[in-house]
Design a protein around this motif. Structure first.
Motif, short mmCIF file in Angstrom:
data_model
loop_
_atom_site.label_atom_id
_atom_site.label_comp_id
_atom_site.label_asym_id
_atom_site.label_seq_id
_atom_site.Cartn_x
_atom_site.Cartn_y
_atom_site.Cartn_z
N ILE A 169 45.20 36.71 39.17
CA ILE A 169 44.42 35.76 39.98
C ILE A 169 43.61 34.82 39.10
O ILE A 169 43.24 33.73 39.52
CB ILE A 169 43.51 36.49 40.97
N ALA A 170 43.34 35.25 37.86
CA ALA A 170 42.58 34.40 36.94
C ALA A 170 42.75 34.91 35.52
O ALA A 170 43.07 36.08 35.29
CB ALA A 170 41.10 34.38 37.31
N ALA A 171 42.53 34.00 34.57
CA ALA A 171 42.53 34.36 33.16
C ALA A 171 41.31 33.72 32.50
O ALA A 171 40.95 32.59 32.82
CB ALA A 171 43.80 33.89 32.47
N PHE A 172 40.69 34.46 31.60
CA PHE A 172 39.53 33.97 30.87
C PHE A 172 39.85 33.94 29.38
O PHE A 172 40.51 34.84 28.86
CB PHE A 172 38.32 34.89 31.10
N THR A 217 33.90 42.10 43.93
CA THR A 217 33.47 42.44 42.57
C THR A 217 33.08 41.16 41.85
O THR A 217 33.87 40.22 41.77
CB THR A 217 34.60 43.15 41.79
N ARG A 218 31.86 41.13 41.36
CA ARG A 218 31.36 39.94 40.64
C ARG A 218 31.65 40.13 39.15
O ARG A 218 31.10 41.01 38.50
CB ARG A 218 29.86 39.77 40.87
N TYR A 230 29.81 32.85 33.07
CA TYR A 230 30.43 32.37 34.30
C TYR A 230 30.66 33.55 35.23
O TYR A 230 31.05 34.63 34.77
CB TYR A 230 31.77 31.69 33.98
N ILE A 231 30.41 33.37 36.52
CA ILE A 231 30.65 34.46 37.47
C ILE A 231 31.77 34.07 38.44
O ILE A 231 31.72 33.01 39.06
CB ILE A 231 29.38 34.84 38.24
N LEU A 232 32.76 34.94 38.52
CA LEU A 232 33.85 34.80 39.49
C LEU A 232 33.78 35.98 40.45
O LEU A 232 33.75 37.13 40.02
CB LEU A 232 35.20 34.80 38.77
N GLU A 233 33.73 35.70 41.73
CA GLU A 233 33.75 36.76 42.74
C GLU A 233 35.20 37.06 43.11
O GLU A 233 35.94 36.16 43.52
CB GLU A 233 32.94 36.36 43.97
N VAL A 234 35.58 38.31 42.96
CA VAL A 234 36.97 38.73 43.20
C VAL A 234 37.00 39.64 44.41
O VAL A 234 36.26 40.62 44.47
CB VAL A 234 37.52 39.47 41.97
N ALA A 240 45.03 48.12 29.46
CA ALA A 240 44.54 47.71 30.77
C ALA A 240 43.56 48.74 31.29
O ALA A 240 43.60 49.91 30.92
CB ALA A 240 45.71 47.55 31.75
N ILE A 241 42.66 48.27 32.16
CA ILE A 241 41.66 49.14 32.75
C ILE A 241 41.35 48.63 34.15
O ILE A 241 41.46 47.43 34.42
CB ILE A 241 40.38 49.19 31.88
N VAL A 242 40.99 49.54 35.06
CA VAL A 242 40.64 49.15 36.43
C VAL A 242 39.17 49.47 36.65
O VAL A 242 38.73 50.59 36.42
CB VAL A 242 41.51 49.89 37.47
N ILE A 243 38.43 48.47 37.11
CA ILE A 243 37.02 48.63 37.43
C ILE A 243 36.74 47.91 38.75
O ILE A 243 37.10 46.75 38.91
CB ILE A 243 36.11 48.07 36.32
N GLY A 244 36.13 48.61 39.69
CA GLY A 244 35.79 48.01 40.97
C GLY A 244 36.99 47.52 41.74
O GLY A 244 36.90 46.52 42.48
N GLY A 245 38.12 48.19 41.57
CA GLY A 245 39.34 47.78 42.27
C GLY A 245 40.06 46.59 41.67
O GLY A 245 41.06 46.13 42.21
N VAL A 246 39.56 46.10 40.54
CA VAL A 246 40.18 44.97 39.85
C VAL A 246 40.79 45.46 38.55
O VAL A 246 40.17 46.22 37.80
CB VAL A 246 39.14 43.86 39.55
#
Length: 246
Positions: free
Chosen positions: A201-204, A7-8, A242-246, A101-107
């Motif tokens: 795994i990350a925070a923005f 997921t990008r 910024y793009i993070l691939e998860v 919280a919400i889940v999109i694309g398995g993230v």
């Protein structure tokens, strides 16, 4: 062997939409949609906290064909119209989180505004005047909201990949570049504790316009990204996200 889906995640903060911005953001949101699967906006959606600015943004976001997840920032609270701003922007495709919280694309995504209070051994404590205690309590409350939101991703949704969305920073590293005198107003280490406990795994975040793009929470693998628009522009991004691939 089943291939893992990537997921990008595109992220930006501090877009400060004005009433004069009609049509300004259409190409930007089209570009994001072409290059990512989900867009995060880390607060300061509006410039002066006016619902008319929020309506301009809502109209511009129609050009975005991917899901959008936002939190509000201090500018969005400036006139006390934050509820109207959230109402104007929220739609079937745009999700404004405040302890949810919400889940999109398995993230899994959990979001709060956050608050200040300083970092590490210079963290402000709940001592002294009532006004000082109230300031610290606000930071504590925001950290608790973040904790509950992240817990939902373990309980209700059961996802392994978790990302936190904030406006204020959870670490000092990504506000470096700003005057040290204002560090206590740019974030709080209290926001880092829920991130560590819940294995994000990350925070923005945004807010620190003169800060640093990337840092890491001490003694962990958790990356923190300051995606305030001015920071991304300074880093050379033509389209500031910024793009993070998860």
């Amino acid at each position: 062997m089943e291939e893992k889906k990537v997921t990008r995640v595109a992220a930006v903060g501090d877009i400060h939409v004005k009433e004069t911005d009609k049509g300004k953001w259409v190409e930007y949101f089209k570009e994001v949609s072409d290059r990512a699967d989900v867009l995060i906006i880390c607060g300061d959606l509006t410039d002066t906290g006016d619902e008319d600015e929020a309506q301009i943004l809502a109209n511009e976001l129609r050009a975005c064909s991917i899901p959008v997840i936002c939190v509000l920032g201090n500018h969005d609270y400036e006139k006390g119209r934050h509820k109207l701003i959230r109402q104007a922007i929220q739609s079937h495709n745009v999700h404004v989180l405040d302890g949810e919280a919400i889940v999109i694309g398995g993230v899994g995504f959990a979001g709060v505004k956050g608050f200040g209070g300083g970092f590490d051994r210079y963290l402000l404590t709940m001592f002294g005047e009532d006004a000082n205690k109230a300031y610290v309590q606000e930071a504590v409350d925001e950290a608790l909201h973040l904790e509950r939101a992240l817990n939902k991703l373990d309980g209700e949704h059961e996802v392994d990949k978790k990302i936190a969305i904030l406006h204020y920073s959870p670490i000092k590293a990504t506000v470096i570049g700003e005057p040290e005198e204002i560090f206590p107003f740019l974030g709080s280490s209290r926001l880092a504790e829920p991130l560590i406990r819940n294995n994000v795994i990350a925070a923005f975040h945004g807010h620190a316009h003169a800060g640093t793009l990337e840092g890491r929470i001490n003694n962990s693998n958790i990356k923190v990204f300051n995606v305030a628009k001015p920071v991304l522009i300074k880093a050379g991004y033509d389209f500031p996200f910024y793009i993070l691939e998860v």
